[in-house]
Design a protein around this motif. Structure first.
Motif, PDB file in Angstrom:
ATOM      1  N   GLY A 150       7.956 -17.925  96.233  1.00  0.00           N
ATOM      2  CA  GLY A 150       8.290 -17.651  94.397  1.00  0.00           C
ATOM      3  C   GLY A 150       7.587 -16.839  93.781  1.00  0.00           C
ATOM      4  O   GLY A 150       7.727 -16.415  93.040  1.00  0.00           O
ATOM      5  N   ARG A 193      11.389 -11.778  87.778  1.00  0.00           N
ATOM      6  CA  ARG A 193      12.926 -12.770  88.402  1.00  0.00           C
ATOM      7  C   ARG A 193      14.297 -12.628  87.858  1.00  0.00           C
ATOM      8  O   ARG A 193      15.060 -11.887  88.872  1.00  0.00           O
ATOM      9  CB  ARG A 193      12.707 -14.591  87.531  1.00  0.00           C
ATOM     10  N   THR A 236      14.323 -18.807  97.423  1.00  0.00           N
ATOM     11  CA  THR A 236      13.002 -20.610  97.247  1.00  0.00           C
ATOM     12  C   THR A 236      13.657 -21.460  97.382  1.00  0.00           C
ATOM     13  O   THR A 236      15.157 -21.478  97.339  1.00  0.00           O
ATOM     14  CB  THR A 236      12.269 -20.331  95.698  1.00  0.00           C
ATOM     15  N   CYS A 237      13.216 -22.602  97.690  1.00  0.00           N
ATOM     16  CA  CYS A 237      13.443 -24.235  97.711  1.00  0.00           C
ATOM     17  C   CYS A 237      13.689 -24.318  96.614  1.00  0.00           C
ATOM     18  O   CYS A 237      14.761 -25.396  96.025  1.00  0.00           O
ATOM     19  CB  CYS A 237      12.536 -24.594  97.941  1.00  0.00           C
ATOM     20  N   ASP A 238      14.019 -23.546  95.407  1.00  0.00           N
ATOM     21  CA  ASP A 238      14.485 -23.848  94.010  1.00  0.00           C
ATOM     22  C   ASP A 238      15.821 -23.252  93.969  1.00  0.00           C
ATOM     23  O   ASP A 238      16.057 -23.395  92.529  1.00  0.00           O
ATOM     24  CB  ASP A 238      13.183 -23.876  93.181  1.00  0.00           C
ATOM     25  N   ASN A 239      15.612 -22.580  94.734  1.00  0.00           N
ATOM     26  CA  ASN A 239      17.798 -21.650  94.473  1.00  0.00           C
ATOM     27  C   ASN A 239      17.414 -20.659  94.353  1.00  0.00           C
ATOM     28  O   ASN A 239      18.421 -20.108  93.394  1.00  0.00           O
ATOM     29  CB  ASN A 239      19.009 -22.693  93.777  1.00  0.00           C
ATOM     30  N   GLU A 240      15.661 -20.301  94.023  1.00  0.00           N
ATOM     31  CA  GLU A 240      16.271 -18.776  93.109  1.00  0.00           C
ATOM     32  C   GLU A 240      16.606 -17.922  93.539  1.00  0.00           C
ATOM     33  O   GLU A 240      15.037 -17.758  94.994  1.00  0.00           O
ATOM     34  CB  GLU A 240      14.277 -18.911  92.592  1.00  0.00           C
TER      35      GLU A 240
END
Ligand code: ADP
Ligand code: ASP
Ligand code: MG
Length: 403
Positions: A106, A64, A140-144
């Protein structure tokens, strides 16, 4: 008014003069009456340097955070190019992958694009702006923040072109197009006027780094015509598109080499069902792609399994294989990271027997030993010692009449 997507690679934006050169070419395209979206890579070897910086901190950087770091390279390029275009008096805006809405899964450092949102791109284009998009990155949809694997800016460009239904996707790089082999290794290589998606996909997957394989897959899926050309001249490039059989003349279209290969062998594996499953499922869980697999003939109830992975994945693959060794009761694991893969590619191979035999004859004549072989309908690949790779590529290029 046509919509054109242009992608400029790292060498093309390496330094202020080159950025200004790209700006001029982009502005020319706009002033010829087109809407233009530009995808850019990080300058020069910035991505390599960022990875090296991370490795100075830790030998195993968390994926990450590595993505967070690597994504900064492209951000430099978009800002500088936007400034250069503004200097030329054209309205322009730079956008990160997240700002565009390039949605990915992700899997950090090798994420796949799921969707490209067109809203922001269209709004900016309709306002008369040139849009500069950071390649290689998504969200990603989680804002990563994620990145798309090395060479991933090509895929960003194709995905953007597909989403916007662009007329053409032009890939500007430091060679004049797609050649019959890497022109830096094989001096006799020739530029191809056109190449089919399938052949290009094989060449790219087998090490011809001029296009990221995923970008070719994406282009084929969405019918995006790719034009590969140089950012340093105005020579005609190579069209990557659907090619019908009538247009084919050559049995072998190209030769490719790949040094990002390592071979792992696991010895004395018990010969019973489910063994391969344990090993290869464990590798898959770690997102490690296995390429060639060879199992030796059984002797005394055991056999050996050898397989290849990308050299980048070797450390992780060895860890997984060691663990699997315990679980399946094999005796030992060995590896070789001084091997390379040499391949010949051509859609005409299916109907021309003896192509593989020709490849083996050529390598034999050169005195080059073959460790592993794999074939498909349109390619033959051999694992050889890395030190012989360039010589093997040149010899095969000549053998199959491509010089
Ligand atoms: P960019 O930074 O523009 O994305 P890359 O370095 O990723 O450029 O890709 C271009 C390089 O690909 C060329 O400099 C060339 O050495 C290499 N290459 C390998 N195989 C081929 C091929 N068959 N045709 C053209 N270039 C190739
Ligand atoms: N900058 C990234 C890399 O070096 C992406 C790209 O160049 O396409 O891999
Ligand atoms: Mg590239």
């Amino acid at each position: 008014m046509a919509l054109i997507v242009q992608k400029y690679g790292g060498t093309s934006v390496d330094g202020p003069e080159r950025v200004k050169n790209v700006a001029r070419r982009v502005v020319e395209t706009k002033r010829a009456g087109n809407q233009v979206v530009v995808v850019v890579s990080a300058p020069g070897d910035t991505t390599d340097k960022l990875i090296a910086m991370a490795k100075e901190i830790t030998s195993n950087p968390p994926a990450r955070e590595l993505d967070m770091l690597m994504a900064t390279g492209e951000q430099m390029s978009i800002a500088l190019l936007a400034m250069a275009i503004q200097e030329l008096g054209e309205p322009v805006i730079s956008l990160t992958g997240a700002q565009v809405g390039i949605l990915t899964d992700g899997v950090h450092t090798k994420a796949r694009i799921l969707e490209v949102s067109c809203d922001r791109l269209r709004r900016e284009l309709d306002a008369g702006r040139i849009v500069i998009v950071a390649g290689f990155q998504g969200v990603t949809c989680d804002n990563e923040i994620t990145t798309l694997g090395r060479g991933g800016s090509d895929t960003t460009a194709v995905a953007v072109a597909a989403a916007l239904k662009a007329e053409v996707c032009q890939i500007y790089t430091d060679v004049d197009g797609v050649y019959t082999a890497d022109p830096r290794i094989v001096p006799g290589a020739r530029k191809l006027a056109t190449i089919s998606y399938d052949e290009m996909l094989e060449l790219a997957s087998l090490g011809a780094q001029v296009l990221q394989p995923r970008s070719v897959e994406f282009a084929k899926l969405h019918g995006v015509v790719l034009e590969v050309r140089s950012s340093f001249n105005y020579h005609e490039g190579t069209l990557v598109k659907e090619v019908n059989d009538m247009e084919r003349q050559m049995v072998v279209t190209g030769v490719a080499g790949d040094r990002n290969v390592a071979r792992i062998a696991i010895y004395d594996v018990p010969d019973r069902p489910g063994i391969a499953k344990v090993l290869f499922e464990a590798l898959a869980r770690e997102s490690i792609n296995v390429d060639m697999i060879v199992q030796s003939a059984m002797r005394d109830g055991v056999n050996d399994i050898a397989f290849t992975v990308a050299r980048d994945d070797l450390a992780k693959a060895l860890e997984v294989t060691q663990k699997a060794k315990e679980e399946i009761g094999a005796t030992s694991v060995a590896y070789d990271d001084k091997v390379a893969k040499v391949s010949i590619v051509g859609a005409g191979m299916i109907t021309n027997p003896g192509v593989a035999a020709g490849m083996f004859a050529c390598l034999a004549e050169e005195g080059i030993n073959i460790h592993m072989i794999s074939t498909s309908e349109i390619k033959v690949s051999c694992i050889i010692d890395e030190e012989h790779l360039a010589r093997a590529m040149r010899a095969l290029h000549k053998w199959f009449g491509l010089d």
